[in-house]
Design an enzyme around this catalytic site. Sequence first.
Site, short mmCIF file in Angstrom:
data_model
loop_
_atom_site.label_atom_id
_atom_site.label_comp_id
_atom_site.label_asym_id
_atom_site.label_seq_id
_atom_site.Cartn_x
_atom_site.Cartn_y
_atom_site.Cartn_z
N LYS A 1 0.84 -1.21 0.00
CA LYS A 1 0.00 0.00 0.00
C LYS A 1 0.87 1.26 0.00
O LYS A 1 2.09 1.18 0.22
CB LYS A 1 -0.92 -0.04 1.22
CG LYS A 1 -1.88 -1.23 1.24
CD LYS A 1 -2.84 -1.14 2.44
CE LYS A 1 -3.77 -2.33 2.50
NZ LYS A 1 -4.81 -2.15 3.57
N TYR B 1 -12.45 -2.91 -3.24
CA TYR B 1 -13.03 -2.90 -1.89
C TYR B 1 -14.56 -2.75 -1.97
O TYR B 1 -15.15 -2.00 -1.19
CB TYR B 1 -12.44 -1.74 -1.07
CG TYR B 1 -11.08 -2.04 -0.45
CD1 TYR B 1 -10.74 -3.29 0.05
CD2 TYR B 1 -10.13 -1.02 -0.33
CE1 TYR B 1 -9.50 -3.54 0.62
CE2 TYR B 1 -8.88 -1.26 0.25
CZ TYR B 1 -8.58 -2.53 0.73
OH TYR B 1 -7.35 -2.77 1.31
N PHE C 1 -15.94 4.85 6.94
CA PHE C 1 -14.52 5.17 6.81
C PHE C 1 -13.99 5.01 5.38
O PHE C 1 -12.81 5.22 5.14
CB PHE C 1 -13.69 4.32 7.79
CG PHE C 1 -13.91 2.83 7.69
CD1 PHE C 1 -13.27 2.08 6.71
CD2 PHE C 1 -14.76 2.18 8.58
CE1 PHE C 1 -13.47 0.70 6.61
CE2 PHE C 1 -14.96 0.79 8.48
CZ PHE C 1 -14.32 0.07 7.50
N ARG D 1 -1.87 -14.28 4.31
CA ARG D 1 -2.66 -13.57 5.33
C ARG D 1 -1.98 -13.68 6.70
O ARG D 1 -1.96 -12.71 7.47
CB ARG D 1 -4.08 -14.16 5.41
CG ARG D 1 -4.96 -13.88 4.20
CD ARG D 1 -5.45 -12.47 4.14
NE ARG D 1 -6.33 -12.11 5.23
CZ ARG D 1 -7.00 -10.96 5.28
NH1 ARG D 1 -6.91 -10.06 4.30
NH2 ARG D 1 -7.77 -10.67 6.30
N THR E 1 -5.62 -7.04 10.73
CA THR E 1 -5.93 -5.79 10.01
C THR E 1 -5.46 -4.57 10.81
O THR E 1 -4.82 -3.67 10.26
CB THR E 1 -7.45 -5.69 9.77
OG1 THR E 1 -7.87 -6.84 9.04
CG2 THR E 1 -7.81 -4.42 9.02
N ARG F 1 2.50 -6.44 9.36
CA ARG F 1 1.80 -5.34 10.02
C ARG F 1 2.29 -5.17 11.46
O ARG F 1 2.42 -4.05 11.96
CB ARG F 1 0.29 -5.58 9.96
CG ARG F 1 -0.25 -5.44 8.52
CD ARG F 1 -1.61 -6.05 8.37
NE ARG F 1 -2.22 -5.76 7.07
CZ ARG F 1 -3.39 -6.22 6.67
NH1 ARG F 1 -4.09 -7.02 7.47
NH2 ARG F 1 -3.87 -5.91 5.48
N ASN G 1 -1.71 -0.06 6.96
CA ASN G 1 -1.12 -1.31 7.43
C ASN G 1 -0.22 -2.01 6.40
O ASN G 1 -0.16 -3.23 6.35
CB ASN G 1 -2.22 -2.24 7.96
CG ASN G 1 -3.34 -2.44 6.96
OD1 ASN G 1 -3.20 -2.06 5.79
ND2 ASN G 1 -4.44 -3.03 7.38
N HIS H 1 -1.54 -5.68 1.61
CA HIS H 1 -2.84 -6.34 1.45
C HIS H 1 -2.64 -7.77 0.99
O HIS H 1 -1.66 -8.07 0.30
CB HIS H 1 -3.64 -5.59 0.38
CG HIS H 1 -4.83 -6.34 -0.15
ND1 HIS H 1 -6.05 -6.32 0.48
CD2 HIS H 1 -4.97 -7.18 -1.21
CE1 HIS H 1 -6.89 -7.10 -0.20
NE2 HIS H 1 -6.27 -7.63 -1.22
N GLU I 1 -9.82 -10.75 -7.26
CA GLU I 1 -8.88 -9.61 -7.26
C GLU I 1 -7.84 -9.75 -8.38
O GLU I 1 -7.47 -8.74 -9.00
CB GLU I 1 -8.23 -9.50 -5.87
CG GLU I 1 -9.25 -9.06 -4.82
CD GLU I 1 -8.76 -9.13 -3.37
OE1 GLU I 1 -7.56 -9.35 -3.13
OE2 GLU I 1 -9.62 -8.99 -2.47
P1 IDP Z 1 -7.78 -6.70 5.57
O1 IDP Z 1 -6.91 -5.70 4.83
O2 IDP Z 1 -7.04 -7.24 6.77
O3 IDP Z 1 -8.33 -7.77 4.68
P2 IDP Z 1 -10.44 -5.48 5.52
O4 IDP Z 1 -11.46 -5.61 6.60
O5 IDP Z 1 -10.66 -6.20 4.24
O6 IDP Z 1 -9.01 -5.89 6.17
O7 IDP Z 1 -10.28 -3.92 5.24
C1 IDP Z 1 -9.53 -3.47 4.15
C2 IDP Z 1 -8.69 -2.29 4.57
O8 IDP Z 1 -9.52 -1.18 4.91
C3 IDP Z 1 -7.84 -2.53 5.82
O9 IDP Z 1 -6.61 -3.19 5.53
C4 IDP Z 1 -7.63 -1.14 6.32
O10 IDP Z 1 -6.61 -0.46 5.58
C5 IDP Z 1 -8.96 -0.49 6.02
N1 IDP Z 1 -9.92 -0.61 7.15
C6 IDP Z 1 -10.61 -1.71 7.53
N2 IDP Z 1 -11.39 -1.48 8.59
C7 IDP Z 1 -11.20 -0.18 8.90
C8 IDP Z 1 -11.74 0.68 9.95
O11 IDP Z 1 -12.55 0.28 10.77
N3 IDP Z 1 -11.29 1.96 9.95
C9 IDP Z 1 -10.38 2.44 9.04
N4 IDP Z 1 -9.87 1.69 8.05
C10 IDP Z 1 -10.26 0.39 7.98
MG MG Z 2 -9.72 -7.65 3.15
#
Ligand code: IDP
Ligand code: MG
Length: 137
Positions: free
Chosen positions: A9, A49, A57, A85, A91, A102, A116, A119, A130
Amino acid sequence: MEKTFFMIKPDGVKRGLIGEVLHRIERRGFVIEELDMRMITQDLLEEHYSELVDKPFFPSIAEFMMSGPVVAGIISGPEVVKSWREMLGATNPLEAHPGTIRGDFATAPNGGSIQNIAHGSDSLASAEREIAIWFEK
Ligand code: IDP
Ligand code: MG
């Protein structure tokens, strides 16, 4: 051989962690099949996404994800979807264990978006979806 989609990212690129992340992929024994540095468009981000577009958010994620180039790629290896993963960690970096990407390189959420570093697709079906979005259009 299983394949997954990964991305470094904008925070990972800006902090000079491209080599670190690729090194971890190679050291683990996964094969880098595709690699591409590019800017994300709003359309691509909303498709990638799609399950997050309606979240409050999402605008802060969009601002973050379009703040600079990303490095997108495909990696292959045995059970690579799950393993990648695990290598990423949770996350929220506050919950990510040391030893994960992370957990080693990120800290607290920053200005409404969770920044973070990297991805990974969360299932085989997500990986196929994807890979198609990013590399088969
Ligand atoms: P992941 O990246 O671990 O799969 P996801 O739930 O798919 O997590 O969310 C995608 C990305 O969106 C996260 O990696 C993070 O950058 C962002 N994100 C997820 N949940 C939140 C939140 O509650 N607040 C702010 N950003 C979030
Ligand atoms: Mg995800």
